[in-house]
Design a protein around this motif. Structure first.
Motif, mmCIF file in Angstrom:
data_model
loop_
_atom_site.group_PDB
_atom_site.id
_atom_site.type_symbol
_atom_site.label_atom_id
_atom_site.label_comp_id
_atom_site.label_asym_id
_atom_site.label_seq_id
_atom_site.Cartn_x
_atom_site.Cartn_y
_atom_site.Cartn_z
ATOM 1 N N VAL A 1 0.893 -1.122 0.180
ATOM 2 C CA VAL A 1 -0.074 0.106 0.067
ATOM 3 C C VAL A 1 0.956 1.463 -0.033
ATOM 4 C CG1 VAL A 1 -0.162 0.004 2.489
ATOM 5 C CG2 VAL A 1 -1.776 0.947 1.045
ATOM 6 N N SER A 24 -3.238 4.020 -1.555
ATOM 7 C CA SER A 24 -3.647 3.477 -2.782
ATOM 8 C C SER A 24 -4.072 1.771 -2.505
ATOM 9 C CB SER A 24 -2.487 3.535 -3.685
ATOM 10 O OG SER A 24 -1.398 2.692 -3.063
ATOM 11 N N GLY A 25 -4.580 1.328 -3.455
ATOM 12 C CA GLY A 25 -4.958 -0.211 -3.160
ATOM 13 C C GLY A 25 -6.068 -0.441 -2.990
ATOM 14 N N ARG A 26 -6.517 -1.767 -2.975
ATOM 15 C CA ARG A 26 -7.995 -1.948 -2.653
ATOM 16 C C ARG A 26 -8.106 -2.815 -1.259
ATOM 17 N NH1 ARG A 26 -9.435 -5.407 -8.491
ATOM 18 N NH2 ARG A 26 -8.858 -3.599 -9.805
ATOM 19 N N THR A 27 -7.112 -2.645 -0.617
ATOM 20 C CA THR A 27 -6.994 -3.230 0.808
ATOM 21 C C THR A 27 -6.810 -2.498 1.719
ATOM 22 O OG1 THR A 27 -4.687 -3.917 0.614
ATOM 23 C CG2 THR A 27 -5.867 -5.356 -0.255
ATOM 24 N N SER A 29 -9.064 -1.341 4.027
ATOM 25 C CA SER A 29 -9.723 -1.627 5.051
ATOM 26 C C SER A 29 -9.128 -3.050 5.800
ATOM 27 C CB SER A 29 -11.077 -2.008 4.783
ATOM 28 O OG SER A 29 -11.062 -3.188 3.719
ATOM 29 N N THR A 30 -8.028 -3.614 5.248
ATOM 30 C CA THR A 30 -7.492 -4.604 6.002
ATOM 31 C C THR A 30 -6.191 -4.084 6.845
ATOM 32 O OG1 THR A 30 -5.845 -5.075 4.187
ATOM 33 C CG2 THR A 30 -8.210 -6.336 4.086
ATOM 34 N N ASN A 73 -13.295 4.161 4.816
ATOM 35 C CA ASN A 73 -12.780 3.222 4.157
ATOM 36 C C ASN A 73 -13.173 3.062 2.626
ATOM 37 O OD1 ASN A 73 -11.083 1.946 6.303
ATOM 38 N ND2 ASN A 73 -12.675 0.676 6.791
ATOM 39 N N LYS A 75 -13.240 5.754 1.079
ATOM 40 C CA LYS A 75 -12.343 6.918 0.344
ATOM 41 C C LYS A 75 -10.824 6.560 0.690
ATOM 42 C CE LYS A 75 -15.576 10.753 0.793
ATOM 43 N NZ LYS A 75 -15.846 11.992 1.347
ATOM 44 N N ASN A 76 -10.448 5.147 1.336
ATOM 45 C CA ASN A 76 -9.286 4.813 1.583
ATOM 46 C C ASN A 76 -8.151 5.941 2.037
ATOM 47 O OD1 ASN A 76 -9.818 2.441 0.133
ATOM 48 N ND2 ASN A 76 -8.224 2.660 -1.297
#
Length: 123
Positions: A1, A24-27, A29-30, A73, A75-76
């Motif tokens: 990230v 950046s990235g899709r993760t 929230s992890t 989350n 909006k990251n």
């Protein structure tokens, strides 16, 4: 990230600033997310941490009651609302992400770091 902090600036003592950190990235929230700071000539110090869902937070004693960490989350993005700023809050502020489980504790390191943003509080 990848992380990018923004929102720093010059403010008078007693004022407020809100820092943002876009990931950046899709993760996003992890990860648990944290804010740290480093003043000139001093070691980096923990400021605050927030759980993956945003439901739990933990603060350094020096900022408790004045700063608030939050996240969106969708909006990251993680935020640090800083109120009642003091000259001793002057530092470069960094956001960070970590894959560990949230605990109510001071964190000394995290997996991923963004570039910092300068906060200067004048007296």
């Amino acid at each position: 990230v990848q992380l990018q902090a923004s929102g720093g600036g010059l403010v008078q003592a007693g004022g407020s600033l809100r820092l943002s950190c876009a990931a950046s990235g899709r993760t996003f929230s992890t990860y648990i997310m944290g804010w740290f700071r480093q003043a000139p000539g001093k070691e980096r110090e923990f400021v605050a941490v927030i759980s993956r869902s945003g439901g739990s937070t933990y603060y350094a004693d020096s900022v408790k009651g004045r700063f608030r960490i939050s996240r969106d989350n969708a909006k990251n993005t993680v935020y640090l609302q800083m109120n009642s700023l003091k000259p001793e809050d002057t530092a470069v502020y960094y956001c960070a992400a970590d894959s560990r489980i949230f605990n109510y504790q001071v964190y000394y390191n995290m997996d991923y770091w963004g570039k910092g943003t300068q906060v200067t509080v004048s007296s």
